[in-house]
Design a protein around this motif. Sequence first.
Motif, PDB file in Angstrom:
ATOM      1  N   UNK A 295      39.641  48.224  58.242  1.00  0.00           N
ATOM      2  CA  UNK A 295      40.792  47.353  58.100  1.00  0.00           C
ATOM      3  C   UNK A 295      40.598  46.346  56.984  1.00  0.00           C
ATOM      4  N   UNK A 296      41.441  45.348  56.968  1.00  0.00           N
ATOM      5  CA  UNK A 296      41.464  44.372  55.877  1.00  0.00           C
ATOM      6  C   UNK A 296      40.174  43.553  55.807  1.00  0.00           C
ATOM      7  N   UNK A 297      39.796  43.208  54.576  1.00  0.00           N
ATOM      8  CA  UNK A 297      38.653  42.330  54.356  1.00  0.00           C
ATOM      9  C   UNK A 297      39.013  40.890  54.682  1.00  0.00           C
ATOM     10  N   UNK A 298      38.129  40.203  55.414  1.00  0.00           N
ATOM     11  CA  UNK A 298      38.326  38.796  55.726  1.00  0.00           C
ATOM     12  C   UNK A 298      37.654  37.903  54.704  1.00  0.00           C
ATOM     13  N   UNK A 299      37.756  36.581  54.918  1.00  0.00           N
ATOM     14  CA  UNK A 299      37.181  35.630  53.963  1.00  0.00           C
ATOM     15  C   UNK A 299      35.667  35.699  53.940  1.00  0.00           C
ATOM     16  N   UNK A 300      35.048  35.823  55.088  1.00  0.00           N
ATOM     17  CA  UNK A 300      33.601  35.914  55.156  1.00  0.00           C
ATOM     18  C   UNK A 300      33.160  37.358  55.241  1.00  0.00           C
ATOM     19  N   UNK A 301      32.125  37.594  56.032  1.00  0.00           N
ATOM     20  CA  UNK A 301      31.629  38.946  56.233  1.00  0.00           C
ATOM     21  C   UNK A 301      32.485  39.614  57.309  1.00  0.00           C
ATOM     22  N   UNK A 302      33.621  40.152  56.908  1.00  0.00           N
ATOM     23  CA  UNK A 302      34.547  40.748  57.864  1.00  0.00           C
ATOM     24  C   UNK A 302      35.324  41.882  57.237  1.00  0.00           C
ATOM     25  N   UNK A 303      35.374  42.996  57.958  1.00  0.00           N
ATOM     26  CA  UNK A 303      36.263  44.115  57.653  1.00  0.00           C
ATOM     27  C   UNK A 303      36.925  44.505  58.972  1.00  0.00           C
ATOM     28  N   UNK A 304      38.231  44.309  59.065  1.00  0.00           N
ATOM     29  CA  UNK A 304      38.929  44.572  60.310  1.00  0.00           C
ATOM     30  C   UNK A 304      38.344  43.736  61.435  1.00  0.00           C
ATOM     31  N   UNK A 305      37.993  44.382  62.549  1.00  0.00           N
ATOM     32  CA  UNK A 305      37.453  43.644  63.696  1.00  0.00           C
ATOM     33  C   UNK A 305      35.926  43.581  63.686  1.00  0.00           C
ATOM     34  N   UNK A 306      35.285  44.107  62.637  1.00  0.00           N
ATOM     35  CA  UNK A 306      33.833  43.966  62.491  1.00  0.00           C
ATOM     36  C   UNK A 306      33.540  42.725  61.657  1.00  0.00           C
ATOM     37  N   UNK A 307      32.727  41.847  62.196  1.00  0.00           N
ATOM     38  CA  UNK A 307      32.382  40.643  61.431  1.00  0.00           C
ATOM     39  C   UNK A 307      30.983  40.164  61.772  1.00  0.00           C
ATOM     40  N   UNK A 308      30.365  39.525  60.780  1.00  0.00           N
ATOM     41  CA  UNK A 308      29.078  38.867  60.932  1.00  0.00           C
ATOM     42  C   UNK A 308      29.319  37.363  60.817  1.00  0.00           C
ATOM     43  N   UNK A 309      28.749  36.608  61.721  1.00  0.00           N
ATOM     44  CA  UNK A 309      28.889  35.154  61.702  1.00  0.00           C
ATOM     45  C   UNK A 309      27.506  34.510  61.680  1.00  0.00           C
ATOM     46  N   UNK A 310      27.198  33.784  60.613  1.00  0.00           N
ATOM     47  CA  UNK A 310      25.917  33.090  60.507  1.00  0.00           C
ATOM     48  C   UNK A 310      25.981  31.826  61.364  1.00  0.00           C
ATOM     49  N   UNK A 311      25.143  31.761  62.391  1.00  0.00           N
ATOM     50  CA  UNK A 311      25.111  30.594  63.278  1.00  0.00           C
ATOM     51  C   UNK A 311      24.124  29.550  62.780  1.00  0.00           C
ATOM     52  N   UNK A 312      22.945  29.990  62.326  1.00  0.00           N
ATOM     53  CA  UNK A 312      21.927  29.117  61.730  1.00  0.00           C
ATOM     54  C   UNK A 312      21.342  29.868  60.545  1.00  0.00           C
ATOM     55  N   UNK A 313      21.490  29.352  59.327  1.00  0.00           N
ATOM     56  CA  UNK A 313      20.981  30.071  58.160  1.00  0.00           C
ATOM     57  C   UNK A 313      19.513  30.442  58.297  1.00  0.00           C
ATOM     58  N   UNK A 314      19.227  31.716  58.009  1.00  0.00           N
ATOM     59  CA  UNK A 314      17.890  32.303  58.049  1.00  0.00           C
ATOM     60  C   UNK A 314      17.304  32.383  59.452  1.00  0.00           C
ATOM     61  N   UNK A 315      18.105  32.074  60.481  1.00  0.00           N
ATOM     62  CA  UNK A 315      17.587  32.080  61.847  1.00  0.00           C
ATOM     63  C   UNK A 315      18.423  32.914  62.808  1.00  0.00           C
ATOM     64  N   UNK A 316      19.757  32.729  62.805  1.00  0.00           N
ATOM     65  CA  UNK A 316      20.585  33.409  63.793  1.00  0.00           C
ATOM     66  C   UNK A 316      21.896  33.878  63.170  1.00  0.00           C
ATOM     67  N   UNK A 317      22.288  35.108  63.535  1.00  0.00           N
ATOM     68  CA  UNK A 317      23.537  35.672  63.052  1.00  0.00           C
ATOM     69  C   UNK A 317      24.140  36.534  64.151  1.00  0.00           C
ATOM     70  N   UNK A 318      25.452  36.430  64.351  1.00  0.00           N
ATOM     71  CA  UNK A 318      26.142  37.162  65.403  1.00  0.00           C
ATOM     72  C   UNK A 318      26.909  38.337  64.787  1.00  0.00           C
ATOM     73  N   UNK A 319      26.905  39.461  65.494  1.00  0.00           N
ATOM     74  CA  UNK A 319      27.666  40.652  65.105  1.00  0.00           C
ATOM     75  C   UNK A 319      28.724  40.905  66.168  1.00  0.00           C
ATOM     76  N   UNK A 320      29.978  41.010  65.734  1.00  0.00           N
ATOM     77  CA  UNK A 320      31.096  41.281  66.642  1.00  0.00           C
ATOM     78  C   UNK A 320      31.834  42.538  66.189  1.00  0.00           C
ATOM     79  N   UNK A 321      32.259  43.342  67.156  1.00  0.00           N
ATOM     80  CA  UNK A 321      33.147  44.472  66.863  1.00  0.00           C
ATOM     81  C   UNK A 321      33.908  44.840  68.125  1.00  0.00           C
ATOM     82  N   UNK A 322      35.181  45.199  67.946  1.00  0.00           N
ATOM     83  CA  UNK A 322      35.967  45.739  69.041  1.00  0.00           C
ATOM     84  C   UNK A 322      36.916  46.780  68.468  1.00  0.00           C
TER      85      UNK A 322
END
Length: 338
Positions: free
Chosen positions: A87-114
Motif C-alpha cells: 500500500x501507500x508509503x507513509x511519512x516514516x518507515x511505513x508501507x500500507x499497514x506495515x510500519x516500524x516505530x523507533x521507540x528509543x534510538x539504537x535500543x528499541x524498535x516496534x514492528x506492526x502489521x495487520x
Amino acid sequence: MILQLKKWLIKKQLSNREILTHNPLSIEAKHQEDRPYYNDSSYFNGIDQQGNFFLCRMSFRYQRSNEHWLEFYSPQHGLLRRLAPLGEEGEGFQQGSLRFEVLEPLKKCKIYYEGEMASAQKVHQVRIELLFTAHTPMVDFQGAMILEETADAIAKESWTASFFDQLKEIKKMHFEQGGKLTGTISIDGQVGQFNFYSMRDHSWGTRRWEDWKRHCWISGMLDNGDCINFSMIKYRFLGQLAAGFYIKNGQINFLRSHPDFDSFASDPLFPQKGSVQLGFENNINVQLDWKRKHMVPYKMDQGNYQIYEGISNGNVGNNQAFLVTEFGFNPEKYALNF
C-alpha cells in the motif's frame, strides 16, 4: 608507483567518510534523496529454538517502486508470505499497514502489521506486534570493511567516469545490530507469543541490483548474547570485497581475515552447509559452521538479481548460533540448480 598512489588516494577517501555512530537520530532516520537508484532499506529477522522464523524488510526507493519482504514460518502453519504490494508509503518507515516505530534510538524498535499473508494452501488474516530490543552496540560498517583490501581492489581497476559512477554503490551507509525480537503474531485469531534471536540492519545510498554479480551475508546471534557477521560481494565492475564483525562480551571486533568465495561457495553456489575460518581484531580467530534448514527466495527488480534467504542452525566455537545465511546471484552470471 601509479598503483600505490591510487591506493593511497582511495584509502584517504574511504577513511574520511562521514561517521554517524555518535548520532543515533541520524542512524534511525529515514533518508530520502530524489536521485536515480537511491535506496533506504531497513531489515529485521527473528529465529527461535522452536523452529519458527520471521523476516521483514522495507526499502524506500526514489524514482522506482518500493520493495518489501514479509514472511513468517512455524511448524504448524508452514511459510506465510505477503507478496502483494503493501500500500501507500507513509511519512516514516511505513508501507500500507506495515510500519516500524523507533521507540528509543539504537535500543528499541516496534514492528506492526495487520493484513493478509498466504501459505501454500490458503490466505490468512495476520496481526504482528513485535519489539526489537538491542543486546549489542550498533555496528558501523565503515570499520567492518577491510580498508587495505578494498583500496587494492579499487586501485587495480581503470579509473573512468563510468567506473566512479558505479563506485557509488560501495559508499552506502550501513549499520547492523543484534538483539531479541519479542511479542505476538496472530493468525486467524490464534495468538502466539514469540521470543526470537534477532539481527537488524539499516542502510541507505545508491543500490543498483543489476550491478551485483553475487554476494553472501551470514549473520546472527549466539546463545550467549554475542553476535557475528561475515559478508562478501562481487560487483560487475569490481572484484571481491569482504566485511564483518564479531561482538564478543559487548566489544566490537572487526573482520581482518577470511576465505575466498570459491573456497566455500562454488560447488554448490548456494551451500546447504558450510564452514569458514575467520579472523577478527584482538587476535580473535573462530570457525563459523552452519547447516541450512529453510530457504526463502526473492526476485529483485523483476529478477535482475535473485536472493535466497537461508535460515540456518550453526556454531561459533562451543556456542550455538541462530543464523541467516543469505546468498544472492545475478542470473546472467550464475545458473542455480536446486
